[in-house]
Design a protein around this motif. Structure first.
Motif: not given
Lengths: 379, 334
Positions: B144-145, B155-157, B199-203, B321-326
């Motif tokens: 949520i955060a 998000l940079d914070k 969201i954080l590109d850590k998958l 804000l779109r990330k990779a998903w299908r």
């Protein structure tokens, strides 16, 4: 006396119920005129309709009180208003245990010294005998919040070996809680697990309580304390008791995971204190879990849970694979196929494209997939 | 599976009926149920509004009234939103408020810096987030955060490493995630952890195949999805599991037709809304997640859902804000 006041009164003070039930049907079936609830030997019974009526009244009373944030200031100057807050918050939580703001009020009442923390812990235990309440994460957190307040504030020294214990801000092992308190917590979580099986937060709570018992035991080991034998026995008894629970609830995969986790924590302690313990009782400790898994799998192959249990301690090579053929029910065979596919996937010997779907039904495709898997495992 | 109530099972989503269901929610303020759900009213507003967005009927609830309600839940001492006027601020209601205002393009009406401060103040030394100042911790709150900061453009914070470190400690041997360290894998918790990592590109920090296996095993013979092994199917898991699996790009591991059939059979075709399973009482929670699940499955006539945010895909795309998903391709009505 208003309904909120009368029910609030039985939820306040030191004569608290130890269990609570919301009774179905008409209040007249249960109560005589003038009665709002039944109380027998610490068991509180309130007709559901009465409780709902009380709830709607409590909403108004709670709303009429200033925000509990102002407790301890001149805003909360009269005992009447404080009592209104105490009664209404208790009634709100009785019927709606997810009411975060009412629970916050309880915490602020404890902080302000207007509600005793130990009594609040007892009230919380009574609430947790209600099914809906026992499912609420906030109720379990409230419990640990209270325990940390009741415990000593001095931080314990933990060493490197404690890194296998859970380390975050919601722990119990640094609160200096005595064994008697921790044992009581095991009782509370057992009741909740019986009320609502697979209770996620009850078992998570139990794990944190167990960590605290392990921590105490390690301290006793280090200090060569006279309590060591007693503590290790407590841990081993917990292990046996949960093993028995699983025997009686073979679809309880949550309990199985808990058992596996504590097994790993107990074994070194049993080994290190073996000189102090009766010889026969713990010699075979490390075999208990694998044997338990085997026996359940043989007895209940139709249960998905026992196959999941098997995954927790899978055989290292296929000589230890559970019997996969010869199952008579379709469910058991489907579980066996699924286990084999998962096992091959984990070994990396199946191609990544085999998914649970591929083995779920007895189609031609499934038979083909199975023969590929069996072949790959024997290579 | 035939419905035990004898109602005809449907292969169609009755959009007008569900729109009406959502519009009539909260109209009966004397209802016990209305008062029993005040503690999640803000969430319910978001669920209802988002369900309408998916059904392309965002207009069905009054924008000004909605915004007014959201603002009336502002807790000025905390600098965040409660679930209902007079209720204490919490991270759960704060995200729902931000989501609703984002959908209505009205984020300018709030004190963003105070909200950001509230959110950041909830991060604990271990890296997890608490729900409020009383300290209940859960990976839900971490997600949520992250989502809230992302939507607000702050998000940079965030201390990303610390946030991710705790989530990774919640990973279990089966590849799934729990609410806290030591808690068993649960579909809802898997969703929040996967979406957070997306969201954080850590998958790439996790074993995606093992997790996809665990997720795919949630599907039961009747097509429905459950939250944990050997538990009952529930429509809401159609979203939690489906969105996680579409973020991992493994939607083909689920039998889409069977799942869609299950969700559709849980509709209340008399009064509208979707229930947790066929024959049960509907509620707005299962309505939104049922409809969102159907959207991810390519059901015709629905808008695209961003599974990472559970917001309209058009909106997250607009916000960059779109990330990779299908998801499955949208079928057209035959």
């Amino acid at each position: 006396m208003s309904l909120v006041a009368s029910i609030g009164a039985v939820l306040t003070g030191d004569n608290l119920p130890s269990s609570i039930e919301l009774l179905p049907g008409d209040p007249e079936v249960w109560l005589t005129t003038g009665q709002d609830y039944l109380m027998t030997e610490g068991n509180l019974g309130i007709p559901q309709k009465t409780a709902h009526k009380a709830y709607l009244q409590a909403v108004e009373v709670f709303r009429s009180c200033p925000s509990s944030k102002h407790l301890g200031t001149e805003v909360y100057d009269s005992t009447d208003v404080v009592n209104n807050l105490i009664s209404s918050s208790a009634v709100l939580l009785l019927v709606n245990p997810a009411h975060q703001t009412a629970l916050n009020a309880r915490k602020r009442l404890v902080i302000a010294g207007l509600v005793d923390a130990s009594l609040e812990l007892r009230l919380n235990a009574a609430f947790l005998t209600l099914r809906e309440c026992s499912k609420q994460s906030i109720m379990w957190h409230h419990r640990r919040w209270l325990l940390r307040r009741i415990g000593s504030t001095s931080k314990m020294n933990h060493s490197e070996q404690d890194e296998d214990l859970i380390m975050d801000e919601d722990i119990l092992y640094d609160a200096g809680l005595p064994v008697s308190v921790l044992s009581e917590e095991l009782v509370v979580t057992s009741r909740a697990a019986e009320t609502y099986q697979r209770n996620y937060f009850a078992w998570s709570h139990r794990r944190r309580v167990f960590d605290a018992l392990v921590f105490l035991t390690r301290q006793a080991l280090e200090a060569r304390s006279a309590d060591l034998a007693k503590l290790v026995t407590l841990l081993v008894d917990e292990h046996a008791s949960i093993m028995k629970w699983v025997d009686l609830h073979v679809s309880d995969y949550t309990a199985m995971q808990y058992l596996h986790a504590i097994d790993e924590l107990i074994l070194p302690l049993v080994t290190q204190s073996s000189a102090l313990l009766p010889r026969s009782s713990n010699d075979d400790f490390e075999d208990r879990l694998p044997q338990h898994i085997q026996s359940l799998l043989q007895a209940y192959p139709e249960h998905e849970s026992v196959w999941m249990y098997t995954r927790l301690a899978p055989p290292r090579d296929d000589s230890g694979l559970p019997p996969l053929g010869g199952h008579t029910t379709e469910q058991a065979r489907a579980n066996a196929r699924r286990f084999l596919a998962w096992y091959a996937f984990r070994l990396g010997s199946a191609t990544p494209s085999i998914t649970p779907r591929d083995v779920s039904t007895t189609t031609t495709n499934t038979r083909h997939v199975m023969s590929v898997l069996l072949k790959s495992l024997s290579e | 599976m035939s419905s035990s109530s004898g109602k005809p099972s449907s292969t169609e989503l009755n959009i007008p009926l569900h729109v009406k269901y959502i519009q009539t929610l909260g109209q009966n303020k004397d209802d016990l149920m209305y008062h029993m759900t005040s503690h999640l009213r803000m969430n319910a507003i978001y669920w209802g509004l988002m369900a309408l967005c998916i059904m392309n009927r965002k207009d069905a609830l009054d924008r000004d009234e909605t915004i007014e309600f959201v603002l009336s839940c502002w807790d000025d001492e905390a600098g965040a939103f409660g679930a209902h006027p007079g209720h204490d601020a919490h991270i759960l209601s704060t995200l729902s408020a931000i989501q609703v205002l984002t959908i209505h393009d009205a984020v300018d009406k709030i004190d963003v810096s105070r909200v950001v401060k509230f959110i950041l103040s909830l991060q604990q030394p271990s890296g997890v987030f608490a729900g409020d100042s009383f300290g209940e911790i859960d990976t839900r709150f971490s997600y949520i955060a992250v989502q809230a900061l992302s939507l607000l453009g702050h998000l940079d914070k965030l201390d990303v490493e610390k946030t991710v470190a705790y989530v990774l400690k919640c990973r279990n041997f089966d590849g799934g995630f729990g609410a806290v360290i030591g808690a068993e894998s649960h579909s809802g918790q898997v969703f929040v952890c996967v979406a957070l990592l997306a969201i954080l590109d850590k998958l790439d920090e996790i074993d995606q195949d093992t997790l996809a296996w665990w997720l795919a095993e949630r599907q039961l013979p009747n097509g429905g999805l459950n939250g944990r092994p050997q538990k009952l199917e529930d429509v809401c898991y159609s979203f939690w599991v489906l969105s996680a699996i579409s973020i991992l790009d493994k939607l083909t591991w689920i039998d889409a037709d069977k799942l869609a059939g299950f969700i559709l059979s849980a509709q209340d075709l008399e009064n509208g809304g979707i229930a947790d399973r066929p024959g049960d009482q509907p509620d707005v929670f299962h309505t939104i997640f049922g409809v969102a699940g159907l959207s991810l499955l390519g059901h015709p006539g629905l808008e695209d859902v961003d599974p990472v945010y559970c917001l309209p895909a058009s909106l997250t795309e607009k916000l960059g804000l779109r990330k990779a998903w299908r998801a499955l391709p949208r079928r057209t009505v035959s």
